[in-house]
Design an enzyme around this catalytic site. Structure first.
Site, PDB file in Angstrom:
ATOM      1  CE  LYS A 186      -6.372  -8.765  -1.371  1.00  0.00           C
ATOM      2  NZ  LYS A 186      -6.287  -8.093  -0.060  1.00  0.00           N
TER       3      LYS A 186
ATOM      4  CE  LYS B 264     -13.821  -4.060   1.187  1.00  0.00           C
ATOM      5  NZ  LYS B 264     -13.561  -3.605   2.542  1.00  0.00           N
TER       6      LYS B 264
ATOM      7  CE  LYS C 173      -4.342  -1.823   1.478  1.00  0.00           C
ATOM      8  NZ  LYS C 173      -5.458  -1.828   2.376  1.00  0.00           N
TER       9      LYS C 173
HETATM   10  P1  TYM Z   1     -10.714  -6.034   4.795  1.00  0.00           P
HETATM   11  O1  TYM Z   1     -11.857  -5.105   4.979  1.00  0.00           O
HETATM   12  O2  TYM Z   1      -9.691  -5.684   3.782  1.00  0.00           O
HETATM   13  O3  TYM Z   1     -11.251  -7.484   4.421  1.00  0.00           O
HETATM   14  C1  TYM Z   1     -12.231  -8.119   5.219  1.00  0.00           C
HETATM   15  C2  TYM Z   1     -11.970  -9.606   5.250  1.00  0.00           C
HETATM   16  O4  TYM Z   1     -12.030 -10.150   3.921  1.00  0.00           O
HETATM   17  C3  TYM Z   1     -10.880 -10.954   3.667  1.00  0.00           C
HETATM   18  N1  TYM Z   1     -10.575 -10.858   2.239  1.00  0.00           N
HETATM   19  C4  TYM Z   1     -10.527 -11.919   1.412  1.00  0.00           C
HETATM   20  N2  TYM Z   1     -10.705 -13.238   1.619  1.00  0.00           N
HETATM   21  C5  TYM Z   1     -10.588 -14.060   0.551  1.00  0.00           C
HETATM   22  N3  TYM Z   1     -10.298 -13.630  -0.700  1.00  0.00           N
HETATM   23  C6  TYM Z   1     -10.106 -12.323  -0.959  1.00  0.00           C
HETATM   24  N4  TYM Z   1      -9.836 -11.911  -2.189  1.00  0.00           N
HETATM   25  C7  TYM Z   1     -10.226 -11.392   0.130  1.00  0.00           C
HETATM   26  N5  TYM Z   1     -10.100 -10.052   0.217  1.00  0.00           N
HETATM   27  C8  TYM Z   1     -10.308  -9.748   1.520  1.00  0.00           C
HETATM   28  C9  TYM Z   1      -9.785 -10.330   4.525  1.00  0.00           C
HETATM   29  O5  TYM Z   1      -8.773 -11.272   4.781  1.00  0.00           O
HETATM   30  C10 TYM Z   1     -10.563  -9.951   5.770  1.00  0.00           C
HETATM   31  O6  TYM Z   1     -10.668 -11.048   6.648  1.00  0.00           O
HETATM   32  N6  TYM Z   1      -7.260  -5.817   8.401  1.00  0.00           N
HETATM   33  C11 TYM Z   1      -8.587  -6.282   8.119  1.00  0.00           C
HETATM   34  C12 TYM Z   1      -9.652  -5.598   8.951  1.00  0.00           C
HETATM   35  C13 TYM Z   1      -9.447  -5.689  10.427  1.00  0.00           C
HETATM   36  C14 TYM Z   1      -9.546  -6.871  11.209  1.00  0.00           C
HETATM   37  C15 TYM Z   1      -9.335  -6.473  12.550  1.00  0.00           C
HETATM   38  C16 TYM Z   1      -9.786  -8.202  10.899  1.00  0.00           C
HETATM   39  C17 TYM Z   1      -9.175  -4.688  11.279  1.00  0.00           C
HETATM   40  N7  TYM Z   1      -9.107  -5.147  12.561  1.00  0.00           N
HETATM   41  C18 TYM Z   1      -9.352  -7.404  13.591  1.00  0.00           C
HETATM   42  C19 TYM Z   1      -9.819  -9.127  11.947  1.00  0.00           C
HETATM   43  C20 TYM Z   1      -9.590  -8.725  13.267  1.00  0.00           C
HETATM   44  C21 TYM Z   1      -8.868  -6.016   6.645  1.00  0.00           C
HETATM   45  O7  TYM Z   1      -8.056  -5.492   5.949  1.00  0.00           O
HETATM   46  O8  TYM Z   1     -10.070  -6.316   6.218  1.00  0.00           O
END
Ligand code: TYM
Length: 328
Positions: free
Chosen positions: A192, A195, A111
């Protein structure tokens, strides 16, 4: 009961990857566990967000959480910024972290790449994520494979703190599903699904129309071998569609591979699209009923209150262990 915590950033409508890799498991884990799910808006602002857009996305994500089956009678659903303990413990976790380990995080490297002014929040994103998890004495964190490294850091920080100041934190385990942990881009299946992909055909969003879903899946990149078999290395596009099909239909990949022996990609893609549409349709219907309802605010108010009651105690214990503030 085992404790579950996870979060999703309100940076857009969640993708099919977010749903299949993480959010689907949030729902099933409600059985037999104490679950807390969060809209991590403080993580979202580590990159600049439009204030009007993020406000809308927070509301939409709350509705989507309920539409997929998060039951507010069983689980806590809340917004991160409405429980100040997250930012407070986040600061403490930053003080426990080393620059070197934060700079090694692949998400930070990805990023920050190409930016000449890197927001400091991008670097300190993982200590805030550690705080989210550790505040609730979490046992299990359902996430996709891309969050594994952040989970390992969370464990390291918790162990480092406990060793130095006493046993305050529970050491959490990641819960990464065997299928779906890494749903790939439809346009570039070695990348991957994300979004923020600029290619509109790469990503399916959970609220996409039937027409768009069909169009995107029909144009998904495959290969010219014309055989439907699972091979992530040689056939990443077909394998990704098999994973998606399997998760959306409940049929195993092996079963699908034998059912499509000798059949063409055209027919296969039509059926994958039908399975995705069929899975998302009831979610979208519930979402449309919820989006204007006052139930959302009630759920979020109650969620913030319940989360705060748990989080403030852990924060107090942490501060006492560190000797900051007045000890009583
Ligand atoms: P975020 O919002 O980017 O993504 C949310 C969840 O979706 C999963 N994910 C995927 N899984 C499979 N294939 C994909 N292409 C894919 N893209 C995204 C992510 O692994 C995530 O589980 N850092 C986290 C948010 C967060 C969090 C936390 C998670 C903040 N605090 C505490 C767990 C516990 C994130 O970037 O989510």
């Amino acid at each position: 009961m085992p404790k579950i915590f996870s979060g999703v950033q309100p940076t857009s409508i969640p993708t099919l990857g977010n749903y299949l890799g993480a959010m689907k498991n949030f729902v099933t884990l409600q059985e037999g566990n104490d679950c807390i799910y969060c809209i991590v808006d403080e993580h979202a602002i580590t990159l600049p967000q439009d204030p009007v857009e993020i406000q809308k996305n927070i509301h939409n994500l709350a509705a989507l959480y309920l539409a997929i089956g998060i039951d507010p009678k069983r689980s806590i659903l809340f917004i991160q910024s409405e429980v100040p303990c997250h930012a407070q413990l986040g600061w403490i976790m930053q003080c426990v972290s080393y620059m070197g380990e934060l700079e090694r995080m692949t998400q930070y490297k990805d990023k920050s790449q190409g930016k000449n002014a890197i927001p400091a929040g991008l670097l300190t994103y993982p200590p805030l994520m550690a705080a989210d998890i550790l505040l609730y004495h979490t046992d299990l964190v359902p996430v996709g494979a891309d969050q594994k490294q952040h989970l390992e850091l969370t464990r390291d920080l918790a162990e480092r703190f406990n060793n130095k100041y006493g046993e305050v934190f529970t050491i959490p385990e990641p819960y990464i599903p065997p299928v779906g942990a890494r749903i790939m881009s439809l346009a570039e299946p070695t990348k991957k699904m994300s979004k923020s992909d600029k290619n509109k055909k790469a990503t399916i969003f959970t609220l996409d129309s039937e027409k768009d879903i069909i169009k995107k899946i029909k144009s998904a990149i495959t290969d010219d071998e014309a055989s439907i078999r699972y091979d992530r290395e040689q056939k990443p596009g077909v394998s990704n569609l098999l994973d998606i099909y399997s998760l959306c239909s409940g049929r195993s990949v092996d079963d699908l591979v034998s059912a499509y022996q000798g059949k063409g990609y055209g027919e296969f893609k039509t059926d994958v699209a039908e399975a995705v549409v069929g899975m998302l349709k009831p979610i979208q219907e519930k979402y449309n009923n919820l989006i204007e309802s006052s139930e959302l605010d009630e759920v979020l108010d109650e969620g913030a209150e319940k989360a705060y009651a748990i989080a403030r105690k852990t924060l107090k214990d942490t501060e006492q262990a560190l000797g900051i503030g007045r000890i009583n």
